[in-house]
Each structure stands twice: as structure tokens, then as C-alpha cells.
Write an enzyme that holds these catalytic residues in place. Sequence first.
Site, PDB file in Angstrom:
ATOM      1  N   GLU A   1      49.420  72.008  44.241  1.00 16.92           N
ATOM      2  CA  GLU A   1      49.929  70.851  44.977  1.00 16.92           C
ATOM      3  C   GLU A   1      49.704  69.617  44.123  1.00 16.92           C
ATOM      4  O   GLU A   1      48.636  69.459  43.524  1.00 16.92           O
ATOM      5  CB  GLU A   1      49.172  70.732  46.313  1.00 16.92           C
ATOM      6  CG  GLU A   1      49.603  69.551  47.180  1.00 16.92           C
ATOM      7  CD  GLU A   1      48.829  69.480  48.512  1.00 16.92           C
ATOM      8  OE1 GLU A   1      47.964  70.350  48.761  1.00 16.92           O
ATOM      9  OE2 GLU A   1      49.099  68.536  49.279  1.00 16.92           O
TER      10      GLU A   1
ATOM     11  N   HIS B   1      41.732  68.134  46.244  1.00 12.36           N
ATOM     12  CA  HIS B   1      41.166  69.118  47.177  1.00 12.36           C
ATOM     13  C   HIS B   1      41.510  70.541  46.766  1.00 12.36           C
ATOM     14  O   HIS B   1      42.389  70.766  45.948  1.00 12.36           O
ATOM     15  CB  HIS B   1      41.607  68.854  48.623  1.00 12.36           C
ATOM     16  CG  HIS B   1      43.081  69.005  48.887  1.00 12.36           C
ATOM     17  ND1 HIS B   1      43.959  67.946  48.878  1.00 12.36           N
ATOM     18  CD2 HIS B   1      43.833  70.096  49.182  1.00 12.36           C
ATOM     19  CE1 HIS B   1      45.179  68.378  49.162  1.00 12.36           C
ATOM     20  NE2 HIS B   1      45.141  69.685  49.344  1.00 12.36           N
TER      21      HIS B   1
ATOM     22  N   HIS C   1      45.403  77.115  47.518  1.00 17.63           N
ATOM     23  CA  HIS C   1      46.002  76.245  46.499  1.00 17.63           C
ATOM     24  C   HIS C   1      44.978  75.248  45.985  1.00 17.63           C
ATOM     25  O   HIS C   1      43.902  75.094  46.564  1.00 17.63           O
ATOM     26  CB  HIS C   1      47.236  75.511  47.044  1.00 17.63           C
ATOM     27  CG  HIS C   1      46.953  74.533  48.159  1.00 17.63           C
ATOM     28  ND1 HIS C   1      46.911  74.887  49.492  1.00 17.63           N
ATOM     29  CD2 HIS C   1      46.691  73.195  48.138  1.00 17.63           C
ATOM     30  CE1 HIS C   1      46.658  73.810  50.236  1.00 17.63           C
ATOM     31  NE2 HIS C   1      46.502  72.769  49.434  1.00 17.63           N
TER      32      HIS C   1
HETATM   33 CO    CO Z   1      46.674  70.789  50.238  1.00 17.46          CO
END
Ligand code: CO
Length: 145
Positions: A136, A8, A87
Site C-alpha cells: 500500500e 503501518h 500488506h
Molecule cells: Co493498510
Amino acid sequence: MRLGRLNHIGVATPSIEASIAHYRDVMGATKIHTPFDLEAQGVKVCFVDTRGENGTNGTQIELIEPLGPDSPLSNFLEKSPLGGQHHVCFEVPDIEAARAEFEAQGKRVLGPTRIGAHGTPIFFVHPKDMGGILTEILETPKEGH
Ligand code: CO
């Protein structure tokens, strides 16, 4: 380290409600998940699905809104009041192995490995060690998760 799927893109927003309307009405998103609070990280979260070829799941957009003024996200929105890309999140097959490899390369891993918004273990790596991108790392969710 084995780079997996782009799971994502995290997008900070001052209003998840307004962002949902944007992805639905402007971008034509048809699968928008129910927003929920991720208290441990001080954010409200909502996943928007994109569609891959043949109806397979594409990369998601993770909308994140601060839960309060103390949220780590509040600083970001002070600098970028409209919100924006916060992010990116990549999957790996083995979270502990990935963490050990980042650390061995001197990359600054931020905080402990913890359970993220998908209910699977995650950690973040400092943008200054990642070409300016807060990154991440997420262990690939198991089938049926
Ligand atoms: Co995230």
C-alpha cells in the site's frame, strides 16, 4: 519515487476484538484506537500504535477483519484462518507522482487511487510485482490530520 516512512503493517484477523486483547495483554500496547468500518473496502479496521524513541509515534499495526463473506479479505482468511500479515504500507510525499512511476515501471496498480483508513489517498500494488508483498502506498498525512 521517494520511499518514506513505514506507516503501518496490515494484519488480517478473524476477530479484531481478540487481536486487540492480544496486542494489549501480550504485547503491552497502550494506545489502541477505536475500531471503525471501512465499508468501501469491506473491512473493519483498528489501528494499534507502537512507540518510537522519545515517545514519538512508531509504525502502526492496522488490524483488518472482513465485514462479511463478500469481503476481499475473506479469501485470505480461508487460506490463513488464524490471520496474519496482509500488506505493508509506505508513505510517499506525492501520491500521484508515485502512482505514475509505478505504472511507468509496469507494476500492476490495483484499482483507482482512493481514500484509505487514514483519510488520505492510497493505492495498492500487486504482490507479484513487489517481491510477494501486497504493498500500500499512502500520501504522508499532513500535520494535524
Ligand atoms: Co493498510
